[in-house]
Scaffold this motif. Structure first.
Motif, mmCIF file in Angstrom:
data_model
loop_
_atom_site.group_PDB
_atom_site.id
_atom_site.type_symbol
_atom_site.label_atom_id
_atom_site.label_comp_id
_atom_site.label_asym_id
_atom_site.label_seq_id
_atom_site.Cartn_x
_atom_site.Cartn_y
_atom_site.Cartn_z
ATOM 1 N N ARG A 184 -0.340 2.880 10.304
ATOM 2 C CA ARG A 184 -1.214 3.349 11.374
ATOM 3 C C ARG A 184 -0.867 2.617 12.667
ATOM 4 O O ARG A 184 -0.655 1.408 12.672
ATOM 5 C CB ARG A 184 -2.684 3.083 11.030
ATOM 6 C CG ARG A 184 -3.178 3.817 9.805
ATOM 7 C CD ARG A 184 -4.567 3.331 9.400
ATOM 8 N NE ARG A 184 -5.046 3.962 8.178
ATOM 9 C CZ ARG A 184 -6.048 3.489 7.436
ATOM 10 N NH1 ARG A 184 -6.666 2.370 7.801
ATOM 11 N NH2 ARG A 184 -6.424 4.113 6.343
ATOM 12 N N ARG A 239 4.306 6.029 -3.744
ATOM 13 C CA ARG A 239 3.439 5.897 -4.914
ATOM 14 C C ARG A 239 4.257 5.520 -6.148
ATOM 15 O O ARG A 239 3.831 4.704 -6.966
ATOM 16 C CB ARG A 239 2.670 7.194 -5.153
ATOM 17 C CG ARG A 239 1.555 7.061 -6.183
ATOM 18 C CD ARG A 239 0.732 8.332 -6.314
ATOM 19 N NE ARG A 239 -0.412 8.139 -7.200
ATOM 20 C CZ ARG A 239 -1.587 7.687 -6.819
ATOM 21 N NH1 ARG A 239 -1.790 7.375 -5.560
ATOM 22 N NH2 ARG A 239 -2.579 7.542 -7.700
ATOM 23 N N TYR A 295 -3.525 0.005 -3.256
ATOM 24 C CA TYR A 295 -3.376 -1.267 -2.559
ATOM 25 C C TYR A 295 -3.190 -2.367 -3.599
ATOM 26 O O TYR A 295 -3.823 -2.333 -4.661
ATOM 27 C CB TYR A 295 -4.617 -1.598 -1.718
ATOM 28 C CG TYR A 295 -4.891 -0.647 -0.582
ATOM 29 C CD1 TYR A 295 -4.506 -0.944 0.719
ATOM 30 C CD2 TYR A 295 -5.558 0.560 -0.804
ATOM 31 C CE1 TYR A 295 -4.769 -0.073 1.768
ATOM 32 C CE2 TYR A 295 -5.825 1.441 0.240
ATOM 33 C CZ TYR A 295 -5.436 1.108 1.524
ATOM 34 O OH TYR A 295 -5.694 1.971 2.554
ATOM 35 N N THR A 330 0.834 -1.201 0.000
ATOM 36 C CA THR A 330 0.000 0.000 0.000
ATOM 37 C C THR A 330 0.865 1.246 0.000
ATOM 38 O O THR A 330 2.024 1.216 0.443
ATOM 39 C CB THR A 330 -0.938 0.022 1.231
ATOM 40 O OG1 THR A 330 -1.781 1.174 1.148
ATOM 41 C CG2 THR A 330 -0.151 0.073 2.537
ATOM 42 N N THR A 331 0.260 2.320 -0.486
ATOM 43 C CA THR A 331 0.963 3.608 -0.479
ATOM 44 C C THR A 331 0.543 4.468 0.713
ATOM 45 O O THR A 331 1.080 5.556 0.894
ATOM 46 C CB THR A 331 0.670 4.396 -1.768
ATOM 47 O OG1 THR A 331 -0.748 4.607 -1.878
ATOM 48 C CG2 THR A 331 1.167 3.636 -2.984
ATOM 49 N N ARG A 332 -0.399 3.996 1.503
ATOM 50 C CA ARG A 332 -0.793 4.791 2.666
ATOM 51 C C ARG A 332 0.247 4.668 3.770
ATOM 52 O O ARG A 332 1.031 3.724 3.802
ATOM 53 C CB ARG A 332 -2.183 4.394 3.163
ATOM 54 C CG ARG A 332 -2.258 3.075 3.926
ATOM 55 C CD ARG A 332 -3.549 3.034 4.741
ATOM 56 N NE ARG A 332 -3.799 1.763 5.379
ATOM 57 C CZ ARG A 332 -3.192 1.349 6.483
ATOM 58 N NH1 ARG A 332 -2.252 2.071 7.052
ATOM 59 N NH2 ARG A 332 -3.520 0.174 7.020
ATOM 60 N N ASN A 385 -5.366 6.146 -1.972
ATOM 61 C CA ASN A 385 -4.226 5.272 -1.688
ATOM 62 C C ASN A 385 -4.305 4.019 -2.550
ATOM 63 O O ASN A 385 -5.395 3.516 -2.842
ATOM 64 C CB ASN A 385 -4.204 4.859 -0.210
ATOM 65 C CG ASN A 385 -3.953 6.038 0.710
ATOM 66 O OD1 ASN A 385 -2.999 6.787 0.527
ATOM 67 N ND2 ASN A 385 -4.824 6.220 1.694
#
Length: 216
Positions: A55, A69, A92, A50-52, A90
């Motif tokens: 968390r 990205r 995925y 993922t590019t997020r 984002n």
């Protein structure tokens, strides 16, 4: 009962199976998947990219592979992903190589993904089992969505609109399960998975081993 022979054909290697499950939001897919995983705990897991940003306590390589990205797009162009999507800005994606490794080692891989992702997986792993979970009616689907108490009227209208588009893609799946009665739907999903494990394509050496025993 006699013990199995040391040269039993049942010991021939088995290829893993992709089980791909999709449904409109509110059809009950997550509950059905939870039931299946509770009984069959051996499904392999592929860490997604993922590019997020991470968390909380999420760790790179454990929860996700966190990429820029640019890195993600480069891997996408190189054919690195079995499926990918952009959600809320984002990206995925599911790496293809680990899935191939799991399958070659005889480990089954479960995909709980949206219709777009499922059709991408089908283009890469067409031998998989592709299951679409249907609501008994659009009225019931709306009732379930409203029963959650988590979405605004606008969000529910959008989900119902998306559901119509997703239902239009259901014909591309191998199996359709109407989730009217949860126990019946769970039994049907279980039957599809168990039957899929016995397909000829999953046991490429089985018949040769049997014929070799008979000197054929």
């Amino acid at each position: 009962m006699a013990a199995a022979s040391a040269h039993s054909i049942d010991a021939t290697p088995r290829l893993g199976q992709c089980l791909v499950i999709s449904a409109p939001s509110g059809a009950g897919k997550s509950t059905l998947v939870e039931r299946l995983r509770a009984e069959f705990t051996h499904f392999a897991y592929s860490v997604s990219c993922t590019t997020r940003a991470p968390r909380g306590q999420e760790q790179d390589g454990v929860d996700y592979h966190f990429l820029t990205r640019e890195e993600f797009l480069a891997r996408r162009e190189a054919g690195h992903f079995a499926e990918w999507a952009e959600v809320h800005g984002n990206l995925y994606g599911t790496p293809k190589a680990p899935v191939e490794e799991h399958l070659a080692a005889g480990r089954d891989v479960l995909f709980d993904i949206d219709v777009q992702g499922a059709l991408q997986v089908k283009s890469v792993f067409p031998q998989g089992l592709f299951v679409f979970i249907l609501p008994p009616s659009l009225e019931e689907l709306e009732r379930r969505l409203r029963g959650r108490g988590t979405d605004s009227d606008e969000a529910i209208a959008k989900r119902l609109g998306n559901a119509l588009g997703e239902l239009g893609q259901a014909a591309h799946f191998d199996y359709l399960i109407v989730n009217d009665n949860l126990d019946t739907a769970a039994d049907e999903l279980r039957a599809i998975y168990v039957a899929g494990r016995t397909r000829t394509a999953s046991r490429p050496g089985l018949l040769d081993a049997l014929l070799a025993q008979w000197g054929a």
